[in-house]
Every structure is written in C-alpha cells, then in structure tokens.
Motif scaffolding. Structure first.
Motif, PDB file in Angstrom:
ATOM      1  N   GLN C  85       0.816  -1.224   0.000  1.00 36.08           N
ATOM      2  CA  GLN C  85       0.000   0.000   0.000  1.00 36.08           C
ATOM      3  C   GLN C  85       0.848   1.271   0.000  1.00 36.08           C
ATOM      4  OE1 GLN C  85      -2.377  -0.618   3.521  1.00 36.08           O
ATOM      5  NE2 GLN C  85      -3.136  -2.538   2.755  1.00 36.08           N
ATOM      6  N   PRO C  86       1.677   1.441  -1.013  1.00 37.83           N
ATOM      7  CA  PRO C  86       2.572   2.602  -0.997  1.00 37.83           C
ATOM      8  C   PRO C  86       1.893   3.903  -1.446  1.00 37.83           C
ATOM      9  CG  PRO C  86       2.942   1.339  -2.988  1.00 37.83           C
ATOM     10  CD  PRO C  86       1.868   0.612  -2.223  1.00 37.83           C
ATOM     11  N   GLN C  87       0.607   3.837  -1.863  1.00 34.48           N
ATOM     12  CA  GLN C  87      -0.022   4.991  -2.511  1.00 34.48           C
ATOM     13  C   GLN C  87      -0.018   6.245  -1.647  1.00 34.48           C
ATOM     14  OE1 GLN C  87      -1.452   2.036  -2.018  1.00 34.48           O
ATOM     15  NE2 GLN C  87      -1.656   1.081  -4.040  1.00 34.48           N
ATOM     16  N   LEU C  88      -0.336   6.076  -0.351  1.00 32.25           N
ATOM     17  CA  LEU C  88      -0.412   7.228   0.548  1.00 32.25           C
ATOM     18  C   LEU C  88       0.940   7.957   0.590  1.00 32.25           C
ATOM     19  CD1 LEU C  88      -2.375   8.542   2.638  1.00 32.25           C
ATOM     20  CD2 LEU C  88      -1.305   7.097   4.373  1.00 32.25           C
ATOM     21  N   TRP C  89       2.005   7.198   0.588  1.00 31.26           N
ATOM     22  CA  TRP C  89       3.352   7.770   0.682  1.00 31.26           C
ATOM     23  C   TRP C  89       3.753   8.400  -0.667  1.00 31.26           C
ATOM     24  CZ3 TRP C  89       1.531   3.973   3.729  1.00 31.26           C
ATOM     25  CH2 TRP C  89       1.841   4.005   5.101  1.00 31.26           C
ATOM     26  N   HIS C  90       3.426   7.714  -1.746  1.00 29.73           N
ATOM     27  CA  HIS C  90       3.726   8.276  -3.063  1.00 29.73           C
ATOM     28  C   HIS C  90       2.983   9.591  -3.257  1.00 29.73           C
ATOM     29  CE1 HIS C  90       5.050   4.141  -4.923  1.00 29.73           C
ATOM     30  NE2 HIS C  90       5.818   4.567  -3.939  1.00 29.73           N
ATOM     31  N   GLN C  91       1.704   9.601  -2.839  1.00 31.36           N
ATOM     32  CA  GLN C  91       0.900  10.816  -2.965  1.00 31.36           C
ATOM     33  C   GLN C  91       1.517  11.954  -2.152  1.00 31.36           C
ATOM     34  OE1 GLN C  91      -1.961  10.945  -4.988  1.00 31.36           O
ATOM     35  NE2 GLN C  91      -1.550  13.127  -4.673  1.00 31.36           N
ATOM     36  N   ALA C 101       7.519  22.442  -2.061  1.00 35.17           N
ATOM     37  CA  ALA C 101       8.279  22.367  -0.811  1.00 35.17           C
ATOM     38  C   ALA C 101       9.760  22.485  -1.159  1.00 35.17           C
ATOM     39  CB  ALA C 101       8.004  21.045  -0.106  1.00 35.17           C
ATOM     40  N   ASP C 102      10.546  23.022  -0.237  1.00 36.95           N
ATOM     41  CA  ASP C 102      11.961  23.225  -0.533  1.00 36.95           C
ATOM     42  C   ASP C 102      12.744  21.922  -0.473  1.00 36.95           C
ATOM     43  OD1 ASP C 102      12.270  26.302  -0.777  1.00 36.95           O
ATOM     44  OD2 ASP C 102      10.948  25.984   0.934  1.00 36.95           O
ATOM     45  N   ALA C 103      12.226  20.947   0.235  1.00 40.15           N
ATOM     46  CA  ALA C 103      12.818  19.607   0.238  1.00 40.15           C
ATOM     47  C   ALA C 103      11.843  18.638   0.874  1.00 40.15           C
ATOM     48  CB  ALA C 103      14.136  19.583   1.013  1.00 40.15           C
ATOM     49  N   ALA C 104      12.021  17.357   0.555  1.00 41.51           N
ATOM     50  CA  ALA C 104      11.294  16.300   1.258  1.00 41.51           C
ATOM     51  C   ALA C 104      12.310  15.551   2.106  1.00 41.51           C
ATOM     52  CB  ALA C 104      10.634  15.350   0.268  1.00 41.51           C
ATOM     53  N   ILE C 105      11.886  15.204   3.335  1.00 44.31           N
ATOM     54  CA  ILE C 105      12.770  14.478   4.256  1.00 44.31           C
ATOM     55  C   ILE C 105      12.286  13.036   4.289  1.00 44.31           C
ATOM     56  CG2 ILE C 105      13.719  14.428   6.579  1.00 44.31           C
ATOM     57  CD1 ILE C 105      12.674  17.317   6.943  1.00 44.31           C
ATOM     58  N   LEU C 106      13.063  12.122   3.733  1.00 45.57           N
ATOM     59  CA  LEU C 106      12.626  10.746   3.553  1.00 45.57           C
ATOM     60  C   LEU C 106      13.527   9.767   4.286  1.00 45.57           C
ATOM     61  CD1 LEU C 106      12.037  10.864  -0.335  1.00 45.57           C
ATOM     62  CD2 LEU C 106      10.437  11.509   1.464  1.00 45.57           C
ATOM     63  N   ALA C 107      12.962   8.584   4.606  1.00 48.24           N
ATOM     64  CA  ALA C 107      13.736   7.572   5.329  1.00 48.24           C
ATOM     65  C   ALA C 107      13.812   6.246   4.584  1.00 48.24           C
ATOM     66  CB  ALA C 107      13.125   7.332   6.712  1.00 48.24           C
ATOM     67  N   LEU C 111      10.983   4.516  -1.045  1.00 49.17           N
ATOM     68  CA  LEU C 111      10.314   5.800  -1.262  1.00 49.17           C
ATOM     69  C   LEU C 111      11.304   6.832  -1.827  1.00 49.17           C
ATOM     70  CD1 LEU C 111       7.535   7.123  -0.944  1.00 49.17           C
ATOM     71  CD2 LEU C 111       8.292   8.002   1.273  1.00 49.17           C
ATOM     72  N   ILE C 112      12.533   6.774  -1.341  1.00 45.59           N
ATOM     73  CA  ILE C 112      13.561   7.673  -1.866  1.00 45.59           C
ATOM     74  C   ILE C 112      13.759   7.394  -3.356  1.00 45.59           C
ATOM     75  CG2 ILE C 112      16.023   8.246  -1.766  1.00 45.59           C
ATOM     76  CD1 ILE C 112      15.882   7.592   1.256  1.00 45.59           C
ATOM     77  N   ASP C 113      13.791   6.106  -3.684  1.00 44.52           N
ATOM     78  CA  ASP C 113      13.952   5.700  -5.079  1.00 44.52           C
ATOM     79  C   ASP C 113      12.789   6.251  -5.924  1.00 44.52           C
ATOM     80  OD1 ASP C 113      15.130   4.057  -7.203  1.00 44.52           O
ATOM     81  OD2 ASP C 113      13.310   2.828  -6.992  1.00 44.52           O
ATOM     82  N   TYR C 114      11.568   6.138  -5.386  1.00 39.91           N
ATOM     83  CA  TYR C 114      10.389   6.666  -6.093  1.00 39.91           C
ATOM     84  C   TYR C 114      10.514   8.178  -6.297  1.00 39.91           C
ATOM     85  CZ  TYR C 114       5.645   8.363  -6.843  1.00 39.91           C
ATOM     86  OH  TYR C 114       4.546   9.009  -7.354  1.00 39.91           O
ATOM     87  N   ALA C 115      10.880   8.888  -5.221  1.00 38.86           N
ATOM     88  CA  ALA C 115      10.976  10.344  -5.296  1.00 38.86           C
ATOM     89  C   ALA C 115      12.049  10.764  -6.302  1.00 38.86           C
ATOM     90  CB  ALA C 115      11.280  10.921  -3.916  1.00 38.86           C
ATOM     91  N   ALA C 116      13.196  10.083  -6.260  1.00 40.94           N
ATOM     92  CA  ALA C 116      14.301  10.455  -7.149  1.00 40.94           C
ATOM     93  C   ALA C 116      13.917  10.225  -8.615  1.00 40.94           C
ATOM     94  CB  ALA C 116      15.549   9.659  -6.786  1.00 40.94           C
ATOM     95  N   ARG C 117      13.174   9.147  -8.879  1.00 40.12           N
ATOM     96  CA  ARG C 117      12.785   8.849 -10.254  1.00 40.12           C
ATOM     97  C   ARG C 117      11.652   9.744 -10.732  1.00 40.12           C
ATOM     98  NH1 ARG C 117      10.265   4.568 -10.594  1.00 40.12           N
ATOM     99  NH2 ARG C 117      10.519   3.595  -8.555  1.00 40.12           N
ATOM    100  N   THR C 118      10.673   9.983  -9.848  1.00 42.16           N
ATOM    101  CA  THR C 118       9.452  10.666 -10.272  1.00 42.16           C
ATOM    102  C   THR C 118       9.597  12.184 -10.243  1.00 42.16           C
ATOM    103  OG1 THR C 118       8.366   8.860  -9.107  1.00 42.16           O
ATOM    104  CG2 THR C 118       6.940  10.588  -9.988  1.00 42.16           C
ATOM    105  N   HIS C 119      10.372  12.694  -9.293  1.00 42.43           N
ATOM    106  CA  HIS C 119      10.471  14.153  -9.137  1.00 42.43           C
ATOM    107  C   HIS C 119      11.940  14.567  -9.046  1.00 42.43           C
ATOM    108  CE1 HIS C 119       6.152  14.285  -8.448  1.00 42.43           C
ATOM    109  NE2 HIS C 119       6.295  13.299  -7.588  1.00 42.43           N
ATOM    110  N   PRO C 120      12.651  14.469 -10.157  1.00 43.25           N
ATOM    111  CA  PRO C 120      14.089  14.766 -10.091  1.00 43.25           C
ATOM    112  C   PRO C 120      14.390  16.188  -9.614  1.00 43.25           C
ATOM    113  CG  PRO C 120      13.348  14.409 -12.373  1.00 43.25           C
ATOM    114  CD  PRO C 120      12.214  14.030 -11.484  1.00 43.25           C
ATOM    115  N   GLU C 121      13.406  17.086  -9.721  1.00 43.33           N
ATOM    116  CA  GLU C 121      13.643  18.468  -9.314  1.00 43.33           C
ATOM    117  C   GLU C 121      13.472  18.657  -7.799  1.00 43.33           C
ATOM    118  OE1 GLU C 121      10.950  17.225 -10.470  1.00 43.33           O
ATOM    119  OE2 GLU C 121       9.336  18.014  -9.226  1.00 43.33           O
ATOM    120  N   LEU C 122      12.882  17.669  -7.136  1.00 42.88           N
ATOM    121  CA  LEU C 122      12.615  17.803  -5.694  1.00 42.88           C
ATOM    122  C   LEU C 122      13.893  17.512  -4.917  1.00 42.88           C
ATOM    123  CD1 LEU C 122      10.516  18.153  -3.367  1.00 42.88           C
ATOM    124  CD2 LEU C 122      10.079  15.690  -3.553  1.00 42.88           C
ATOM    125  N   ARG C 123      14.278  18.455  -4.062  1.00 42.44           N
ATOM    126  CA  ARG C 123      15.468  18.262  -3.236  1.00 42.44           C
ATOM    127  C   ARG C 123      15.156  17.232  -2.151  1.00 42.44           C
ATOM    128  NH1 ARG C 123      20.223  21.354  -1.147  1.00 42.44           N
ATOM    129  NH2 ARG C 123      20.281  20.916   1.077  1.00 42.44           N
TER     130      ARG C 123
END
Lengths: 302, 226, 338
Positions: C85-91, C101-107, C111-123
């Motif tokens: 059920q990763p949808q809530l986190w992806h959303q 947002a100026d950055a996302a703080i991830l653990a 999810l980091i892999d998703y963020a890096a692939r989907t939103h390369p502009e997001l710090r």
C-alpha cells in the motif's frame, strides 16, 4: 513435504569464546539446520575475543554440510567499525549478511543477505536491495503475516522470517548493561557477559517486559512461531530464523523441522518447546498484527 | 487504538491556592445554567473564527471531553461532534459520560488554549492532570494550539466598538491576577513550607530504609546461592 | 573536546524548526527560523499525533507564508510505506513536489527511489529515521539517489560528526540541537510496537497517546503504556509522558531510568563546537510541542547562533521550563553519555 529452510541466526549475546566455539561445534554436529550465521552483530568491543575462533567454527560448520553466513555489525559509527565492515565485505568465498545499510552498499554488485536489522518494510525497498545483489532477505520483526505475504508475492529472492528467540528490538550507542551497573560503555568491564540470555527488564510492578544485551534492547518474551510457520510457508516464506539462546538449540531446530515437515502437530511441538525452554514466556503478536509481546493462540489462526 | 480508557480513578486534584480560587468561592452560589450563554457565545466564536479546531477533532467526534478548572465550582463539557458541537457548563460530571477529563487551574487552561504555554511543559510540571483517553486530550490540545486562538482578541472583536476598552480592561485584569498570583504564591509557600520540609525528611528516611532492605535481601540471595 | 581549530570563516548554520500546525509555522518563521519542517496529517510522517499536522491546503498556505519571509519549508515523509500500500506515501511525495516544498525528508529506500525517479527536481534530505551513521551509508544515499543532506542519528559524538563531515562533502549534515531525545538509533527501534502494536517506522508514532493511561493512587500517579507500567510518581514529583525509553524499570534488582531519564537535549552550551564541526543545519525537535515551545526555543537558538557567528559570548538562556522533567543533557554529543 515443505521445502522451507532453517537458519540459525548469529549469537547476539556476549558468550565466552570457548562457550561459543563449543556451541557452534554442537550445532555443526547435532542440529538439523541449513544455514548457520557467525559474527558479532551488537558491539564491536566484543569482536577481538571472538575473531581467533571464527576460522575453526566456519571450518567445522562447513565440514558438517551447513552453509555459513558472516553477519555484520548492526550500528557502524567509528572508523574502526567501518574498516572491519570493509574487511568483512572483502572476504572471499563466504556469504555476508548486511545489518547496516553501509555493508549492503559495500556488497553492492555481489550476492549478500539483507539482514533483519535493515529496514525492509515494502516492495520498493525490497526491489532496490534485490537490484543491489541481495540473494535473501530477512524481514524486520515488526511485520504482520499480511505484510510478509505481500512481500513474498513481490520478491524475486528468498524471504526469511524470524521465528524463535528473544527479538532484537532496538540498538543504541549507549550500553544499558554497563549503565545498569553505573558504568559507561568505554569502561564497561564487559558486564554484558554476565547475562548469556540477556538481562531481564521488569516494570515497577515486576512484570517482565524487555531484556538488555549491551547496546541492544530485546524482547523479554521469546518469539515462538511454531504455530504459524506452516501458514507462513504456505504464503511464500522460504526460510525461518532461530535466534540462539542458551537452551538446547538443536532440540528447538528439531521441533521447527518436525512441524514444517508436518511430522508433529503445532500444539504438541509447543508443549515440547516449553519443556526445552524452562521459564521462558512466548510471544507471536507481531505476526498477527498485534503488540509484539502478545501470544495469539494457534487455534485462533485461520 | 484509542479505545477510550474510561478511568475509574478517583479524582483528588487539589487546586493551587490562587486568586481564581477566591473567584471560585465567589461563584459558588451561581447556578451553572446562568453561565451557559457565555459558553454558547464562545462556541459560536470558535465555529466562526476557528473552524479548523473541529476539523482537527473530526476523528474524535464521539469523544466528549470534560474540562475541569480546579479553582472554579463548575466543569465544562466539550462535545466535539462537528455536526453539532456543544460546550456545556455543569456543576459536575460523571467520568463515565466522557472520554477524558483535563483538570487544571483556569489560568493555565486559558494560557494553554492561547498557546502561550507549552502543554507538555505544563504536564511535566504536573499543573495539568489528565484522566481517561489520553489520545483525545492530545488531539484537543493540538487542535486548539493550531488554531492560534487569542481569547481576549476574539471576544473584543465580538464586542465591536466596545472592544478596545475591553481589551485594555482585560489586559489590566490579567496583569493584576498575575501579580496577585505571585503574592499568593509567596504566602502559600510560607504557609506550607514547614509541612513540605517534614514530608521531604520523611521520604528521605523511607528511601534510606528501602535501600537497607534491598541490600539485606540481595545479601540473603547471594548467601543462598553460595 | 574539540580541537581548537579556529577557521577564519565559519559557515552560518541554518536553523531548522518544527511546526505541527500552521500557527506554529508562523510562530517559527516570525521567531527567526531559516527553515520549518512539517508533515501531512497522516501516517506518512514520524509525528503522526492526534490533531496535529497539515492538510494539503494548509501546507500550500504555510509555504507561501514562509517563502514571503525568506524561510524554507521541508516536508517530512519519513515513515516506512506499508507493504502492498505505498499509494499514501507516493501521494505525499507528489504533493510535496507539487506544492513546491523546498525539500522532502525521507527515510525509506524504496520511497527515496520513487521520489528520485518521479520528481528529479525535488530536493531530498535523508531523515534521521534512516539512521545513516557513517560515511559509507551516507555516500550510498547520495550517490544512488542524489540525497543532498542527511540528518544524523543522535548516536554520534561531536568528533565523529566532524570526521563524517570531512569525508562526505558536498553532502550536508543536519543535527538535532534541542528537544526530545531518542536514546536508540532512530528508525531502528521497535520497542513501541512491542508494547502497543504501533511504532515510529510503521505508524509514525512512538508510545501512542491512545495506549497511555494515567492512574491516580494515594501514592501518586502511575503511567502505563499498552498495559505496562512505565513510571510511578509521588505526589510532588514532576510527572512525564510515558515515552517507553524514558521510563523507570527494574533490572539487576534495582529500579532506575535504565535507558534514559526524562530529559531534553539542549546543546546551547556546545553550539560553537557543533558549528566548528562543519554542520550545515541545526534542527529543533518538537512538532508536537505547540506554538509557545516553538517560539521560545527558536528565539533562544537564533540568539545563540547569531552570537557565535558574531564572535560574541553565548547568551545565558534558561529553557528549563520547557524541558522534560526540567532536565537537560547534551546527549550522545559527549562520549560519556554512552
């Protein structure tokens, strides 16, 4: 006939090196185990005492037909610890278990075991570790059977689940065995060796709750999945991990094997396990999506 | 989670000696119903100016909370149901009726509502006591803190042209209460200091004895094992 | 002690402040925060407390307020997505990116892999919950996913932090300077779920309020978590919230604060050492603590940092009132803590 395998986790406690060697020799000779883990996971201060014995332990286990895995430290902070991890990762011909993400990174591109102290909670993380070379993944203790089933369905590699013994719940830079005796970690006098199964921690009402193993905090209760392993195996779990305690671990392994092979019913095995582990209290709550310390009776399992 | 632990614990929270206590004594003959319009008005203000409070409480719609200003002779019942929220003043409340109760001096409760003091710090210092479902209380505290309420400002806005004098008056009153509190604190301390000292000495003696007993017990165990 | 190196130009650290609500965000910005960190109102962040956190609309408004005053907003999405059920986190990651947002703080690695692939502009910042405690772990996240900053786990000494900084540039580090203290390596602790079924990693809560119970007895107050007694207080003793690792337990025949006393991290006195260690950002814990706390602590650290940077002596600031049990510690930053 079930194909699920049994692993013996690394000894998490500070046992005397000779005791440890004798224990592994006995496991080599007597225990029905597919794989045995060796190596210090909890505290790097213990490593120098253990190291001289490791070659003969590995030799004996290998000669007895057991696969051997070298487990890494769980919390790597100092240069000394990091150098030890690099040495471990460089070891030829022996499988390494990463219990800190830095070790997985060092192993990337070669086969390794992703240990239970990495945070692998979902398919995305599982896929990343598989891509890095993980050939087996042991899941964190907190996961429920449903979460585990979701992961086995997505996994390309073997999934392992912790099934017996005190559960490693937390790791710290601070040593609580030392602190309990008004010592610091630097001057600890290796007091963790006084408690070969961990130091019991009770509430102020004297209810048993946790156990301390140096810098590691564990469950007081012993995980016991005898009533759950057949279900979990049916849902794709390929391997179960037994954590060494001072009990007769060959006997414990025999019970798990018998239940997995359907040669013994779970209730009968539970009773035998209680006899093998006098004084132990058992828990399996996590698997049922409940607080970890609870024991959910097998007959309520669907 | 949050299966309201309706607490059966007996409530024995002694109010601190304060000017509010005197106000409480003065209010004692007043029937709570006479104060109800004040709270109706307050709720109306909250609904209009701070709808996010009830929104943040949405998960706790069926968990009424009792707010007990320990220095006043009545309690306030908050029913956070967003469809029909209620703020009712009553002489007393049966703990079984509510999910949780917050006890504390009125001045603290107001300061808490206005975000002027830190709720955790209040609790650490034991000036607030919570009974029952802690989760709903935490939710309420966070919801109120998040709204940025300024009670005096809100009420003076309601008063229109009378607002400015009210603000001045209220400010002066709070300053006065603060000063009175300091004076009372001094009086209170000097009154009970000897008693406190005695209790402290007593508990020191008890813990020394406990220590001895433990040592003896330990020695006995060691002796038995040897 | 820190080596007495006196580099001519110290880098001014960013002050990163908590906000559990829009009101607290305004308080933090007004009190001098360089950055404010927040979370969405669900289990995607590690302060998933009742009544706390931001709706999407509130985050949009909060970012606008902060940006108009030159402050940044960081969004913590630092729990571990549930299997299947990763949808809530992806959303949450998608919305943080969309709302600028100026950055996302991830653990979580996945999810980091998703963020890096989907939103390369997001710090991307690495949450303390990832417990990256050595240079190799940090380099892994930086090289594989482009993590720009890592929040260091609260297990390291100042010397160890300085050594890490020297080896991971240009990756930035952020350290906690004030607030509630985890004594275990963060993100690697399941004590809460062992007692209650809910944990920081899975549910974003430690020692959840719904499992807390206080019982008043003639001897004082007993605090319980998940049915386990965590502490008992005599009538005059300051009581605390029953955070599991800050409880009193019996081990080796004696009752004590076995893991940690109810205490707050306060590094005001060692700020100069932390600045010299090359830390990029100083983080204040406490999204659950409210506006009064945020304003007081942010002001104190604003003054502290400004004094150090101007070469003035550290101001004496009393934060006793808002620390747990009125006690303070410099925690793992000094080796004797271990």
């Amino acid at each position: 006939m079930n194909k699920a395998k049994l692993s013996l986790g690394p000894v998490l406690f500070n046992w005397k090196p000779e005791t440890l060697r004798d224990f592994y020799f006995r496991m080599a000779d007597e225990a029905d185990l597919d794989t045995v883990h060796v190596g210090e996971v909890v505290c790097s201060k213990r490593t120098p005492f253990l190291e001289p014995f490791i070659p003969e332990i590995i030799e004996r286990l290998t000669a007895a037909g057991k696969d051997v895995v070298l487990s890494s430290l769980a919390l790597i902070m100092t240069d000394r610890e990091l150098n030890a991890a690099r040495e471990l990762a460089g070891a030829a011909d022996i499988l390494v278990e990463a219990n800190d993400i830095s070790v997985a990174a060092l192993m990337a591109g070669r086969p390794f075991v992703a240990g239970p102290l990495l945070n692998i909670y979902n398919e995305g993380t599982l896929a990343t570790l598989e891509a890095m070379g993980a050939m087996r993944v042991c899941l964190p203790a907190e996961l429920s059977a449903d979460a585990i089933a979701s992961l086995t369905a997505a996994a390309k590699v073997e999934i392992e689940v912790q099934a017996f013994g005190r559960l490693p719940l937390a790791i710290s830079a601070r040593c609580y065995a030392a602190r309990a005796r008004n010592l610091t970690k630097d001057g600890c006098q290796y007091v963790c060796a006084d408690d070969p199964d961990g130091m019991a921690v009770e509430t102020l009402d004297e209810v048993p709750f946790l156990a301390v193993n140096g810098t590691q905090t564990m469950s007081y209760h012993h995980m016991d999945l005898l009533g759950d392993v057949t279900n979990l195996a049916a849902r794709g779990v390929g391997r179960f991990r037994l954590w060494p305690q001072t009990f007769d671990m060959a006997g414990v392994a025999r019970l798990f094997r018998a239940v997995l092979d359907r040669k013994m019913a779970a209730p009968e095995a539970e009773a035998a396990l209680a006899r093998l582990c006098p004084g132990a209290e058992f828990a399996n709550g996590y698997i049922h999506g409940r607080p970890g310390h609870l024991f959910v009776e097998p007959e309520f399992i669907e | 989670m949050g299966q309201g632990h309706a607490s059966a614990a007996t409530k024995t929270v002694t109010p601190p000696f304060s000017p509010m206590l005197l106000l409480g004594v003065a209010l004692r003959p007043v029937r709570p119903q006479l104060l109800q319009p004040v709270f109706d008005h307050m709720l109306a203000i909250i609904r209009r100016r701070h709808p996010d409070i009830l929104e943040r409480m949405a998960d706790y719609a069926d968990k009424p909370v009792c707010i007990d200003p320990t220095d006043l002779p009545f309690v306030i019942l908050l029913d956070p149901n967003p469809e029909d929220p209620r703020l009712t003043v009553r002489r007393e409340i049966d703990p079984a009726e509510v999910a949780a109760t917050i006890h504390g001096p009125l001045e603290m409760l107001i300061a808490l509502a206005e975000g002027k003091v830190d709720g955790d710090a209040l609790f650490f210092s034991r000036r607030l006591v919570i009974e029952g479902d802690t989760e709903v209380v935490v939710a309420l505290r966070n919801a109120i803190d998040g709204a940025g309420i300024d009670l005096i400002e809100d009420i003076s806005l309601q008063l229109g042209p009378l607002g400015r004098p009210f603000r001045g008056l209220a400010g002066a009153a709070i300053g006065l209460i603060g000063r009175m509190r300091d004076d009372f604190e001094m009086l209170r301390t000097s009154l009970i200091a000897p008693a406190v000292k005695d209790v402290n000495a007593q508990s020191a003696r008890i813990s020394a004895l406990e220590g001895e007993v433990k040592q003896l017990r330990k020695a006995a165990r060691r002796g038995g094992a040897a | 002690m820190m080596a007495a190196t006196t580099p001519a130009a110290l880098t001014r650290p960013e002050l990163v402040c908590p906000a559990g609500t829009p009101a607290a965000l305004k308080s933090a910005v007004d009190a001098g925060a360089d950055c404010v960190y927040v979370g969405f109102r669900d289990e995607t962040n590690a302060r998933n407390f009742p009544g706390l956190n931001f709706s999407r609309k509130e985050l949009g408004e909060g970012i606008a307020y902060a940006h108009s005053r030159g402050a940044k907003v960081l969004v913590a999405i630092n729990t571990f997505p549930r299997a299947g059920q990763p949808q809530l986190w992806h959303q949450a990651v998608d919305d943080a990116a969309r709302l600028k947002a100026d950055a996302a703080i991830l653990a979580d690695i996945g999810l980091i892999d998703y963020a890096a692939r989907t939103h390369p502009e997001l710090r991307l910042h690495l949450s303390v919950q990832a417990a990256a405690s050595n240079p190799d772990a940090i380099r892994f996240y930086a090289e594989r996913f482009g993590i720009k900053r890592v929040v260091l786990p609260r297990v390291l000494t100042v010397q160890e932090i300085a050594a890490i900084n020297a080896r991971i540039a240009p990756v930035e580090t952020e350290v906690f300077v004030f607030g509630g203290l985890c004594v275990m390596a963060e993100g690697r602790c399941a004590l809460s779920s062992y007692a209650t079924g809910q944990s920081p990693n899975m549910n974003g809560v430690c020692s959840p309020a719904g499992e807390v119970r206080y019982t008043e007895t003639p001897q004082g107050i007993t605090s319980e978590l998940g049915g386990f007694t965590i502490n008992k207080f005599t009538p005059n003793e300051p009581a605390g919230y029953p955070t599991l690792c800050k409880g009193r337990f019996i081990a080796d025949d004696k009752a004590s604060y076995l893991f940690e006393e109810p205490t707050s991290l306060n590094t005001l006195t060692i700020l100069p050492d932390l600045i010299k260690a090359g830390v990029t950002a100083f983080k204040i814990e406490g999204r659950q603590r409210g506006r009064a706390y945020v304003a007081a602590v942010v002001q104190a650290f604003r003054q502290g940092i400004d004094a150090v940077m101007a070469g003035r002596p550290l101001p004496e600031i009393d934060l006793d009132r808002i620390t747990e049990g009125g006690k303070q510690t410099t925690g793992a930053y000094e080796k004797a803590w271990r």
